[in-house]
Design an enzyme around this catalytic site. Structure first.
Site, PDB file in Angstrom:
ATOM      1  N   GLY A  44      49.634  39.157  37.981  1.00 33.06           N
ATOM      2  CA  GLY A  44      50.099  40.241  38.851  1.00 33.06           C
ATOM      3  C   GLY A  44      48.943  41.080  39.381  1.00 33.06           C
ATOM      4  O   GLY A  44      48.924  41.477  40.549  1.00 33.06           O
ATOM      5  N   CYS A  45      47.962  41.323  38.525  1.00 29.71           N
ATOM      6  CA  CYS A  45      46.814  42.140  38.921  1.00 29.71           C
ATOM      7  C   CYS A  45      45.930  41.390  39.914  1.00 29.71           C
ATOM      8  O   CYS A  45      45.364  41.988  40.829  1.00 29.71           O
ATOM      9  CB  CYS A  45      46.018  42.556  37.687  1.00 29.71           C
ATOM     10  SG  CYS A  45      47.019  43.533  36.535  1.00 29.71           S
ATOM     11  N   THR A  46      45.837  40.074  39.751  1.00 26.39           N
ATOM     12  CA  THR A  46      45.073  39.249  40.688  1.00 26.39           C
ATOM     13  C   THR A  46      45.753  39.251  42.050  1.00 26.39           C
ATOM     14  O   THR A  46      45.093  39.402  43.088  1.00 26.39           O
ATOM     15  CB  THR A  46      44.932  37.819  40.138  1.00 26.39           C
ATOM     16  OG1 THR A  46      44.227  37.884  38.889  1.00 26.39           O
ATOM     17  CG2 THR A  46      44.187  36.922  41.102  1.00 26.39           C
TER      18      THR A  46
END
Length: 158
Positions: A44-46
């Protein structure tokens, strides 16, 4: 003390990628997007970071600097930035100074266990250093476009 909409964000200095120190007061005259993400190099952060990367030219046109923040160490941030070719600084907030200021540490559940972690959140600071908009409990899909629209609208109104 935590930030409040319409009020000046207290000045801070933070360690960022590229062996730099970011100081909010030095950014006066630019809008700033600060987005908090739970952990470098996770799916999700990527995706979220990639969305900001892919829209950076549009943020630049709206006089808006992007800053990503997590509790990861600076080495993890450097690796994440390099691997994903992020074109904006990432801040290492291991001591949670910014996390506390923006009140993003929340009780979370994962696999039935509770722990304290970063609630995915984004903040838009106007060119005078006041908090103009905030998004808490962010869902990644479509989020960056929403932040970009707000940054463009704020830029047009200033």
């Amino acid at each position: 003390m935590s930030v409040k909409l319409g009020h000046a964000v207290p000045d801070f200095t933070a360690t960022a990628t590229g062996d730099t120190q970011l100081t909010l007061s030095a950014l006066h005259g630019q809008q700033v997007v600060i987005y908090f993400y739970p952990k470098a190099s996770t799916p999700g952060c990527t995706t979220e970071g990639g969305d900001f990367r892919d829209h950076k030219a549009d943020f630049d046109a709206a006089n808006t600097l992007i800053i990503g923040v997590s509790r990861d160490g600076i080495r993890a941030q450097e690796n994440f930035k390099a691997k994903q070719e992020f074109n904006f600084p990432l801040v290492s907030d291991k001591d949670e100074t910014l996390c506390q200021l923006f009140d993003v540490i929340k009780l979370k559940k994962m696999y039935g266990k509770e722990h304290l972690g970063i609630e995915r959140s984004t903040f838009l600071i106007d060119s005078q250093g006041k908090l103009a908009k905030e998004w808490r409990g962010v869902k990644v899909k479509g989020h960056v476009e929403e932040v970009l629209n707000a940054a463009q609208e704020l830029h047009r109104s200033q």
